[in-house]
Design an enzyme around this catalytic site. Sequence first.
Site, PDB file in Angstrom:
ATOM      1  N   GLU A  64      35.120  42.508  48.733  1.00  0.00           N
ATOM      2  CA  GLU A  64      33.668  42.309  48.754  1.00  0.00           C
ATOM      3  C   GLU A  64      33.280  40.927  49.290  1.00  0.00           C
ATOM      4  O   GLU A  64      32.307  40.799  50.025  1.00  0.00           O
ATOM      5  CB  GLU A  64      33.156  42.476  47.323  1.00  0.00           C
ATOM      6  CG  GLU A  64      31.747  42.956  47.245  1.00  0.00           C
ATOM      7  CD  GLU A  64      31.367  43.254  45.800  1.00  0.00           C
ATOM      8  OE1 GLU A  64      31.853  44.270  45.258  1.00  0.00           O
ATOM      9  OE2 GLU A  64      30.607  42.471  45.212  1.00  0.00           O
ATOM     10  N   ASP A  65      34.016  39.919  48.904  1.00  0.00           N
ATOM     11  CA  ASP A  65      33.546  38.543  49.159  1.00  0.00           C
ATOM     12  C   ASP A  65      34.390  37.739  50.155  1.00  0.00           C
ATOM     13  O   ASP A  65      34.076  36.577  50.403  1.00  0.00           O
ATOM     14  CB  ASP A  65      33.489  37.751  47.843  1.00  0.00           C
ATOM     15  CG  ASP A  65      32.399  38.273  46.920  1.00  0.00           C
ATOM     16  OD1 ASP A  65      31.481  38.953  47.407  1.00  0.00           O
ATOM     17  OD2 ASP A  65      32.482  38.012  45.709  1.00  0.00           O
TER      18      ASP A  65
END
Length: 178
Positions: A64-65
């Site tokens: 996600e990051d």
Amino acid sequence: MQGLVLISRAADFAARCHAGQRRKGASREPYLNHLAEVAHLLAMATDGADAALVAAGWLHDTIEDTDVSREQLAELFGDDVAVLVVEVSDDKTLPKAERKRLQIAHAPHLSARARMIKLADKISNLRSLLVSPPDDWERDRLIDYLDWAERVAAGCQGVNPALESLFRKTAARTRDVL
Ligand code: ZN
């Protein structure tokens, strides 16, 4: 891969991937503290019996990051870990409000272990809101976050009594303070 090797490799890899990232809270904690907390909560909740789950705790925000792909995780940590991380990753191509709605909708359909990661993640997030809320978050926004986290957690029941009870206590304490 032997369990301790898997977990320490995951911690090392996560530290590199998230190097320089910090939490949104006023104290700007290193992001790594969040990953360490989630991995530790998972280790405690399963009495150290599930190394892949703890490794996935360290890695749960990499897709996600950061630039990490599912394929890369599968190559380094095996499919079991990669699938778990994918299960708990939002689709970043969607708007934030839609991602938040989907987390509530998807929670009851996640695997039991992915639901445990979600619970540990939300416990850690609420704890950091308690200790160090972001400077620009008004009380209403904090309450919205708590309400949302409770709805996600409601879909994650029936998998681990220790994490479920810890979530309830943390949410109640947060509500008291707000
Ligand atoms: Zn997280």
